[in-house]
Scaffold this motif. Structure first.
Motif, PDB file in Angstrom:
ATOM      1  N   LEU A 103      21.908  86.177  38.823  1.00 16.25           N
ATOM      2  CA  LEU A 103      20.868  86.833  39.613  1.00 16.25           C
ATOM      3  C   LEU A 103      21.474  87.599  40.789  1.00 16.25           C
ATOM      4  O   LEU A 103      21.050  88.720  41.099  1.00 16.25           O
ATOM      5  CB  LEU A 103      19.870  85.788  40.120  1.00 16.25           C
ATOM      6  CG  LEU A 103      18.979  85.143  39.056  1.00 16.25           C
ATOM      7  CD1 LEU A 103      18.200  83.978  39.661  1.00 16.25           C
ATOM      8  CD2 LEU A 103      18.020  86.156  38.439  1.00 16.25           C
ATOM      9  N   LYS A 104      22.472  87.000  41.438  1.00 16.70           N
ATOM     10  CA  LYS A 104      23.128  87.674  42.561  1.00 16.70           C
ATOM     11  C   LYS A 104      23.758  88.986  42.108  1.00 16.70           C
ATOM     12  O   LYS A 104      23.596  90.032  42.770  1.00 16.70           O
ATOM     13  CB  LYS A 104      24.193  86.756  43.154  1.00 16.70           C
ATOM     14  CG  LYS A 104      25.008  87.383  44.285  1.00 16.70           C
ATOM     15  CD  LYS A 104      26.202  86.517  44.649  1.00 16.70           C
ATOM     16  CE  LYS A 104      27.287  86.581  43.576  1.00 16.70           C
ATOM     17  NZ  LYS A 104      28.529  85.860  43.970  1.00 16.70           N
ATOM     18  N   LEU A 105      24.481  88.947  40.990  1.00 14.29           N
ATOM     19  CA  LEU A 105      25.126  90.157  40.491  1.00 14.29           C
ATOM     20  C   LEU A 105      24.102  91.206  40.075  1.00 14.29           C
ATOM     21  O   LEU A 105      24.284  92.399  40.312  1.00 14.29           O
ATOM     22  CB  LEU A 105      26.051  89.812  39.329  1.00 14.29           C
ATOM     23  CG  LEU A 105      27.259  88.934  39.658  1.00 14.29           C
ATOM     24  CD1 LEU A 105      28.069  88.642  38.402  1.00 14.29           C
ATOM     25  CD2 LEU A 105      28.143  89.583  40.718  1.00 14.29           C
ATOM     26  N   ALA A 106      23.016  90.752  39.452  1.00 13.29           N
ATOM     27  CA  ALA A 106      21.973  91.696  39.038  1.00 13.29           C
ATOM     28  C   ALA A 106      21.337  92.367  40.248  1.00 13.29           C
ATOM     29  O   ALA A 106      21.152  93.596  40.273  1.00 13.29           O
ATOM     30  CB  ALA A 106      20.920  90.968  38.213  1.00 13.29           C
ATOM     31  N   ARG A 107      21.018  91.583  41.269  1.00 12.61           N
ATOM     32  CA  ARG A 107      20.350  92.143  42.450  1.00 12.61           C
ATOM     33  C   ARG A 107      21.265  93.069  43.240  1.00 12.61           C
ATOM     34  O   ARG A 107      20.787  93.970  43.941  1.00 12.61           O
ATOM     35  CB  ARG A 107      19.838  91.000  43.330  1.00 12.61           C
ATOM     36  CG  ARG A 107      18.631  90.271  42.727  1.00 12.61           C
ATOM     37  CD  ARG A 107      18.173  89.139  43.611  1.00 12.61           C
ATOM     38  NE  ARG A 107      16.926  88.539  43.115  1.00 12.61           N
ATOM     39  CZ  ARG A 107      16.750  87.228  42.930  1.00 12.61           C
ATOM     40  NH1 ARG A 107      17.740  86.370  43.211  1.00 12.61           N
ATOM     41  NH2 ARG A 107      15.606  86.779  42.475  1.00 12.61           N
ATOM     42  N   SER A 108      22.563  92.852  43.145  1.00 14.10           N
ATOM     43  CA  SER A 108      23.502  93.720  43.854  1.00 14.10           C
ATOM     44  C   SER A 108      23.895  94.946  43.030  1.00 14.10           C
ATOM     45  O   SER A 108      24.750  95.729  43.446  1.00 14.10           O
ATOM     46  CB  SER A 108      24.766  92.932  44.225  1.00 14.10           C
ATOM     47  OG  SER A 108      25.512  92.596  43.056  1.00 14.10           O
TER      48      SER A 108
END
Length: 224
Positions: free
Chosen positions: A51-56
């Motif tokens: 999720l962190k990578l997707a949101r960034s």
């Protein structure tokens, strides 16, 4: 008593449905179509990292750089964003690993499962996951003999690793990669868009399993 038992069954079914509905999900928008992936709560470190990578916007423009028929499609190499045609890919990553969250027999390599790639055991005996490269399982349907062989392999791993009758039936009737169970962390599953994965698997590839015509992730959108 009969009505009470039915009430309990309905309550458990509702609880299961609510749990599934509460899972975080992402939509991987690709040049061949969209793939919706639900992320498992049982693997929180992997879920939160993805999720962190997707949101960034980390995954925006990366390629599905590895496509192997009857096996997997793989993406997440940051070096693939601006890769030249024919360039060998798969070595790019970030500067951390994710501790293994192997949750057998609940989470396994059925068709449509999503898991993280990793370095080999020799360099990575703890089977920690790569920070960013992931794969989506296809896998052919397996004979009873092959399934039984993989069941015996899991029995020798110990640590609670086992193959249930449900897993065995799925591998025979639906497909997947039982040979990867116990070795890689499965952290999600495709709920929509397996037809897109199937189209990817039809791509012509080079000697490094890279599609000759790039298959690119446009964006990964988190369903809020």
């Amino acid at each position: 008593m009969k009505h009470l038992a039915i009430s309990f069954i309905m309550a458990f079914a509702l609880a299961g449905a609510l749990q599934a509905a509460a899972r975080k999900a992402v939509v991987v928008q690709t040049t061949l179509g969209d793939i919706r992936i639900e992320l498992y709560d049982e693997t929180p470190a992997h879920r939160d990292n993805f999720l962190k990578l997707a949101r960034s916007h980390f995954y925006d423009s990366v390629l599905f750089h590895r496509v192997v028929r009857n096996f997997v499609v793989q993406a997440g190499d940051p070096g693939s964003k601006r890769a030249e045609p024919g360039q060998m890919l798969g070595g790019g990553t970030l500067d951390y690993r994710i501790p293994a969250e192997i949750r057998l027999p609940r989470l396994y390599h059925k068709r449509g499962a999503v898991a993280m790639a990793r370095e080999a055991d020799e360099a990575n005996p703890g089977r920690e996951s790569d920070a960013c490269q992931f794969y989506i399982v296809w896998g052919k349907r397996h004979s009873t003999a092959v399934v039984d062989e993989q069941r015996q392999r899991l029995d020798t791993l110990g640590g609670g690793a086992t193959m249930t009758d449900e897993m065995a039936s799925t591998y025979r009737k639906v497909g997947g990669l039982p040979q990867l169970d116990g070795l890689y962390t499965v952290f999600g599953e495709v709920t929509e868009g397996l037809d897109v994965v199937e189209r990817m698997l039809e791509a012509d590839t080079d000697d490094y399993d890279r599609p000759l015509d790039d298959i690119r992730i446009i964006a990964v959108r988190v369903e809020e």
